[in-house]
Design an enzyme around this catalytic site. Structure first.
Site, short mmCIF file in Angstrom:
data_model
loop_
_atom_site.label_atom_id
_atom_site.label_comp_id
_atom_site.label_asym_id
_atom_site.label_seq_id
_atom_site.Cartn_x
_atom_site.Cartn_y
_atom_site.Cartn_z
N TYR A 131 7.53 -11.49 0.04
CA TYR A 131 8.72 -11.59 -0.81
C TYR A 131 9.47 -12.89 -0.51
O TYR A 131 9.80 -13.66 -1.43
CB TYR A 131 9.64 -10.39 -0.59
CG TYR A 131 10.99 -10.54 -1.24
CD1 TYR A 131 11.11 -10.48 -2.63
CD2 TYR A 131 12.14 -10.75 -0.49
CE1 TYR A 131 12.36 -10.64 -3.24
CE2 TYR A 131 13.38 -10.90 -1.08
CZ TYR A 131 13.49 -10.84 -2.46
OH TYR A 131 14.72 -11.00 -3.06
N SER B 123 16.90 -15.94 -2.11
CA SER B 123 17.20 -14.87 -1.18
C SER B 123 17.43 -15.42 0.22
O SER B 123 16.83 -16.44 0.60
CB SER B 123 16.02 -13.89 -1.13
OG SER B 123 16.12 -13.00 -0.04
#
Length: 329
Positions: free
Chosen positions: A155, A130
């Site tokens: 995350y 990501s």
């Protein structure tokens, strides 16, 4: 590629669904894995899955990544030639209140995938990282050579951990691995927790859209067809050792549009496409968020010939058309 069996994890998810469709269109046999959790509306996942189930070469396994025994059985049964690992617990903000979901799926689940690849002869693991790994970085555009040591959400930390764990497996077991740092993906069949989906729904319902940092945000919005094109170029491009210090067949790429958009411009385009004005609620910056993302995709372009093709105007037009059709508006 067409005579291979490929595992796509997160096949009922946004990116996994589109990648599975592209692989099936090329004649591959695809096993799709998903746990169909309720992080967002499971009906959307079921609708995607129904489309995939209409394909003769597709089969589905409802399995949780963190179920070690079930994952081991799956890999032993199929001995996948390639694995495209897109399943994860997503969402920056959700991770603030639900940390264990990220440890289970993104850490334990990821190791279960790596173990399956290691023990059963997988020729290449392509996995989702990501853009959030860039964290508090201020140098733009974000380059894969930049340091990513300061994640600002759990995350992001799990995605950075994925890259490190994948590299260690690659080094120890000569497993070819390619990590993809995705930048704000949008398009038909998108996720309801993402900005463009939420904005579209709110504008049509006449409810306020939340613009954090008082709307002064820029994002490298990347259209789903461009993302799947990049993945398709990479599936059979297993990396070799590169550089004297690396000692592992491992690579990481940015997958983005290489062109950040002002959030206010995105809202204006949506207003035009929907024929309605947005009710805007200006809010301060959220914890775990950044003001701008911008992908340097030079390495991906060099190695695969990838070029992002879709302007924000064209991409939003396609998304709005899908949204109206899917929700019968």
């Amino acid at each position: 590629m067409s005579d291979q069996t490929i595992l796509v994890t997160g096949a009922a998810g946004f990116i996994g669904f589109h990648v599975a469709r592209r692989l099936l269109a090329k004649g591959c046999t695809v096993v799709g894995l998903d746990n169909l959790n309720d992080y967002y509306d499971p009906a959307l996942k079921t609708s995607r899955l129904d489309i995939l189930r209409g394909e003769r070469r597709f089969s589905f396994e409802r399995t949780d990544l963190a179920d070690r025994a079930a994952m081991a059985r799956l890999f032993a049964k199929h001995r996948f030639a390639r694995v495209v690992h897109l399943a994860a617990q997503a969402g920056v903000r959700y991770s603030i209140d639900h940390p264990h979901a990220y440890v289970d799926a993104n850490l334990e689940g990821f190791v279960n995938v790596l173990e399956g690849c290691r023990h059963h002869g997988c020729g290449h693991l392509v996995y989702a990282s990501s853009s959030s790994v860039y964290g508090a970085n201020t140098k733009l555009p974000f380059s894969v050579d930049d340091k990513t040591d300061h994640p600002i959400s759990l995350y992001a930390a799990t995605k950075k951990a994925n890259e490190l764990i994948a590299h260690s497996y690659s080094h120890l077991y000569r497993l070819p691995v390619t990590g993809l740092r995705f930048f704000t993906i949008y398009g038909p069949w998108g996720r309801p927790d993402m900005a463009i989906f939420m904005f579209t729904r709110a504008i049509l319902e006449g409810t306020p859209i939340k613009l954090f940092n008082h709307g002064k945000m820029r994002r490298d919005f990347t259209y789903i067809d461009d993302v799947t094109s990049a993945v398709m170029r990479l599936v059979d491009l297993a990396p070799r050792d590169h550089g004297p210090a690396a000692g592992a067949p491992a690579r990481v790429y940015n997958v983005g549009n290489n062109h950040p958009e002002d959030l206010t411009h995105v809202v204006a385009v949506l207003e035009r496409e929907l024929g309605r004005a947005a009710v805007k609620e200006m809010l301060p910056m959220q914890p775990g968020d950044v003001t701008e993302t911008f992908a340097d995709v030079a390495e991906l372009m060099r190695d695969t010939g990838f070029r992002p093709q879709t302007s924000i105007e064209d991409g939003l037009r396609e998304f709005v058309a899908w949204y109206r059709d899917h929700y019968r508006i």
